[in-house]
Write a protein that holds these residues in place. Structure first.
Motif, PDB file in Angstrom:
ATOM      1  N   ILE A   5      -3.802  46.136 -25.326  1.00 16.40           N
ATOM      2  CA  ILE A   5      -3.676  47.541 -24.939  1.00 16.40           C
ATOM      3  C   ILE A   5      -2.331  48.054 -25.406  1.00 16.40           C
ATOM      4  O   ILE A   5      -1.306  47.395 -25.240  1.00 16.40           O
ATOM      5  N   ASP A   6      -2.338  49.254 -25.991  1.00 17.12           N
ATOM      6  CA  ASP A   6      -1.088  49.874 -26.411  1.00 17.12           C
ATOM      7  C   ASP A   6      -0.567  50.716 -25.249  1.00 17.12           C
ATOM      8  O   ASP A   6      -0.923  51.873 -25.090  1.00 17.12           O
ATOM      9  N   TYR A   7       0.266  50.086 -24.426  1.00 17.02           N
ATOM     10  CA  TYR A   7       0.774  50.750 -23.236  1.00 17.02           C
ATOM     11  C   TYR A   7       1.692  51.928 -23.567  1.00 17.02           C
ATOM     12  O   TYR A   7       1.868  52.813 -22.745  1.00 17.02           O
ATOM     13  N   SER A   8       2.274  51.935 -24.772  1.00 17.66           N
ATOM     14  CA  SER A   8       3.160  53.043 -25.126  1.00 17.66           C
ATOM     15  C   SER A   8       2.401  54.367 -25.163  1.00 17.66           C
ATOM     16  O   SER A   8       2.981  55.432 -24.980  1.00 17.66           O
ATOM     17  N   LYS A   9       1.089  54.298 -25.387  1.00 16.04           N
ATOM     18  CA  LYS A   9       0.266  55.506 -25.428  1.00 16.04           C
ATOM     19  C   LYS A   9      -0.505  55.736 -24.130  1.00 16.04           C
ATOM     20  O   LYS A   9      -1.152  56.761 -23.969  1.00 16.04           O
ATOM     21  N   ASP A  10      -0.450  54.759 -23.223  1.00 14.49           N
ATOM     22  CA  ASP A  10      -1.226  54.868 -21.991  1.00 14.49           C
ATOM     23  C   ASP A  10      -0.400  54.351 -20.809  1.00 14.49           C
ATOM     24  O   ASP A  10      -0.629  53.256 -20.298  1.00 14.49           O
ATOM     25  N   VAL A  11       0.584  55.154 -20.397  1.00 17.14           N
ATOM     26  CA  VAL A  11       1.478  54.773 -19.314  1.00 17.14           C
ATOM     27  C   VAL A  11       0.716  54.620 -18.000  1.00 17.14           C
ATOM     28  O   VAL A  11       1.020  53.740 -17.201  1.00 17.14           O
ATOM     29  N   ARG A  13      -2.258  53.486 -17.595  1.00 19.95           N
ATOM     30  CA  ARG A  13      -2.887  52.154 -17.635  1.00 19.95           C
ATOM     31  C   ARG A  13      -1.847  51.072 -17.369  1.00 19.95           C
ATOM     32  O   ARG A  13      -2.109  50.107 -16.653  1.00 19.95           O
ATOM     33  N   LEU A  14      -0.657  51.240 -17.939  1.00 19.90           N
ATOM     34  CA  LEU A  14       0.430  50.284 -17.695  1.00 19.90           C
ATOM     35  C   LEU A  14       0.713  50.194 -16.199  1.00 19.90           C
ATOM     36  O   LEU A  14       0.786  49.097 -15.638  1.00 19.90           O
ATOM     37  N   ILE A  15       0.843  51.328 -15.555  1.00 26.19           N
ATOM     38  CA  ILE A  15       1.157  51.354 -14.125  1.00 26.19           C
ATOM     39  C   ILE A  15       0.012  50.734 -13.318  1.00 26.19           C
ATOM     40  O   ILE A  15       0.250  49.949 -12.395  1.00 26.19           O
ATOM     41  N   GLN A  16      -1.219  51.027 -13.694  1.00 26.76           N
ATOM     42  CA  GLN A  16      -2.371  50.422 -13.004  1.00 26.76           C
ATOM     43  C   GLN A  16      -2.341  48.897 -13.146  1.00 26.76           C
ATOM     44  O   GLN A  16      -2.559  48.164 -12.179  1.00 26.76           O
ATOM     45  N   GLU A  64       5.650  38.378  -9.160  1.00 30.12           N
ATOM     46  CA  GLU A  64       5.192  37.692  -7.955  1.00 30.12           C
ATOM     47  C   GLU A  64       4.600  38.639  -6.906  1.00 30.12           C
ATOM     48  O   GLU A  64       3.631  38.312  -6.250  1.00 30.12           O
ATOM     49  N   LYS A  65       5.208  39.806  -6.753  1.00 30.36           N
ATOM     50  CA  LYS A  65       4.806  40.689  -5.651  1.00 30.36           C
ATOM     51  C   LYS A  65       3.978  41.880  -6.089  1.00 30.36           C
ATOM     52  O   LYS A  65       3.561  42.684  -5.275  1.00 30.36           O
ATOM     53  N   LYS A  66       3.792  42.038  -7.369  1.00 28.68           N
ATOM     54  CA  LYS A  66       3.082  43.187  -7.933  1.00 28.68           C
ATOM     55  C   LYS A  66       3.857  44.466  -7.623  1.00 28.68           C
ATOM     56  O   LYS A  66       4.446  44.604  -6.577  1.00 28.68           O
ATOM     57  N   LEU A  67       3.854  45.347  -8.553  1.00 27.61           N
ATOM     58  CA  LEU A  67       4.634  46.569  -8.452  1.00 27.61           C
ATOM     59  C   LEU A  67       3.760  47.687  -7.921  1.00 27.61           C
ATOM     60  O   LEU A  67       2.650  47.891  -8.396  1.00 27.61           O
ATOM     61  N   LYS A  68       4.235  48.397  -6.943  1.00 29.28           N
ATOM     62  CA  LYS A  68       3.475  49.509  -6.367  1.00 29.28           C
ATOM     63  C   LYS A  68       4.217  50.813  -6.669  1.00 29.28           C
ATOM     64  O   LYS A  68       5.122  51.210  -5.947  1.00 29.28           O
ATOM     65  N   ILE A  69       3.850  51.438  -7.759  1.00 28.09           N
ATOM     66  CA  ILE A  69       4.437  52.723  -8.140  1.00 28.09           C
ATOM     67  C   ILE A  69       3.324  53.643  -8.607  1.00 28.09           C
ATOM     68  O   ILE A  69       2.202  53.219  -8.841  1.00 28.09           O
ATOM     69  N   SER A  70       3.675  54.923  -8.793  1.00 23.00           N
ATOM     70  CA  SER A  70       2.618  55.880  -9.123  1.00 23.00           C
ATOM     71  C   SER A  70       2.850  56.666 -10.406  1.00 23.00           C
ATOM     72  O   SER A  70       1.950  57.342 -10.866  1.00 23.00           O
ATOM     73  N   SER A  71       4.048  56.601 -10.995  1.00 19.14           N
ATOM     74  CA  SER A  71       4.287  57.409 -12.194  1.00 19.14           C
ATOM     75  C   SER A  71       5.365  56.791 -13.073  1.00 19.14           C
ATOM     76  O   SER A  71       6.079  55.887 -12.650  1.00 19.14           O
ATOM     77  N   GLN A  72       5.494  57.307 -14.297  1.00 19.46           N
ATOM     78  CA  GLN A  72       6.513  56.828 -15.231  1.00 19.46           C
ATOM     79  C   GLN A  72       7.912  57.025 -14.659  1.00 19.46           C
ATOM     80  O   GLN A  72       8.763  56.163 -14.776  1.00 19.46           O
ATOM     81  N   VAL A  73       8.150  58.171 -14.016  1.00 22.65           N
ATOM     82  CA  VAL A  73       9.463  58.433 -13.415  1.00 22.65           C
ATOM     83  C   VAL A  73       9.746  57.380 -12.351  1.00 22.65           C
ATOM     84  O   VAL A  73      10.844  56.842 -12.267  1.00 22.65           O
ATOM     85  N   SER A  74       8.749  57.062 -11.560  1.00 22.10           N
ATOM     86  CA  SER A  74       8.913  56.038 -10.531  1.00 22.10           C
ATOM     87  C   SER A  74       9.195  54.677 -11.153  1.00 22.10           C
ATOM     88  O   SER A  74       9.980  53.898 -10.614  1.00 22.10           O
ATOM     89  N   LEU A  75       8.573  54.376 -12.261  1.00 24.36           N
ATOM     90  CA  LEU A  75       8.773  53.102 -12.947  1.00 24.36           C
ATOM     91  C   LEU A  75      10.213  52.972 -13.423  1.00 24.36           C
ATOM     92  O   LEU A  75      10.883  51.977 -13.136  1.00 24.36           O
TER      93      LEU A  75
END
Length: 189
Positions: A5-11, A13-16, A64-75
């Motif tokens: 997956i090209d995450y650079s074009k699908d942020v 999907r990256l967050i999911q 280990e804990k999985k990341l729980k965020i909702s947007s690129q800014v949050s990331l």
């Protein structure tokens, strides 16, 4: 296409995928942010090695804990705030440790250690952690030398050392950990 997956074009999907804890997403995040985060951490801790350790610890926690965020800014915010907080914690511990060096030598003679429990804790580490700990601490190899000897990356050595120390902190009492650190400190010196 190889299925990547090209995450650079699908942020999104990256967050999911980060929220699901998928390895490919964590690897992509590491590739994109690692150098920037290390530069940022170096400004705070003034040591390239410590900065790298701190950034790697953040990525280990994400894995280990999985990341729980909702947007690129949050990331972006999450990563930089996590690194900043870990750097501040390191600096606080470092100041505390320097103050304890005098106490360590005074208490060393009166300290009674349960060495059997300490060695049992070391021996209970995963095989690779224990092997790397022995090479780095007892055989005084640099991370690069241990990596070369074992045919693994330096980052793997750093990660395994961090896991070894974390596991020892879990398994040993404060007194035993103090003895262990004192022992390791004398060997490395």
């Amino acid at each position: 296409m190889d299925g990547t997956i090209d995450y650079s074009k699908d942020v999104c999907r990256l967050i999911q995928d980060l929220n699901k804890g998928l390895e490919r997403a964590v690897n992509y995040l590491f590739t994109v942010y690692y150098v920037r985060l290390c530069r940022f951490a170096r400004v705070i801790v003034e040591s390239p090695e410590v900065a790298e350790d701190i950034v790697q610890e953040v990525f280990i926690r994400i894995w280990e804990k999985k990341l729980k965020i909702s947007s690129q800014v949050s990331l972006d915010r999450y990563l930089f705030v996590a690194v900043r907080n870990n750097c501040i914690s390191f600096n606080r511990k470092e100041k505390f440790t320097v103050g304890l060096e005098k106490v360590m030598y005074q208490e060393e003679e009166t300290q009674v250690c349960d060495w059997k429990n300490i060695w049992d804790a070391i021996n209970s580490l995963p095989v690779q952690c224990r092997e790397i700990l022995v090479l780095v601490v007892f055989e005084e190899m640099k991370y690069s030398e241990a990596a070369e000897k074992l045919g693994i990356s330096i980052n793997t050595v750093k990660t395994q050392m961090r896991i070894a120390y974390r596991e020892l902190r879990k398994k040993l009492s404060k007194d035993e950990l103090f003895c262990c650190v004192s022992f390791f400190y004398r060997i490395v010196k």
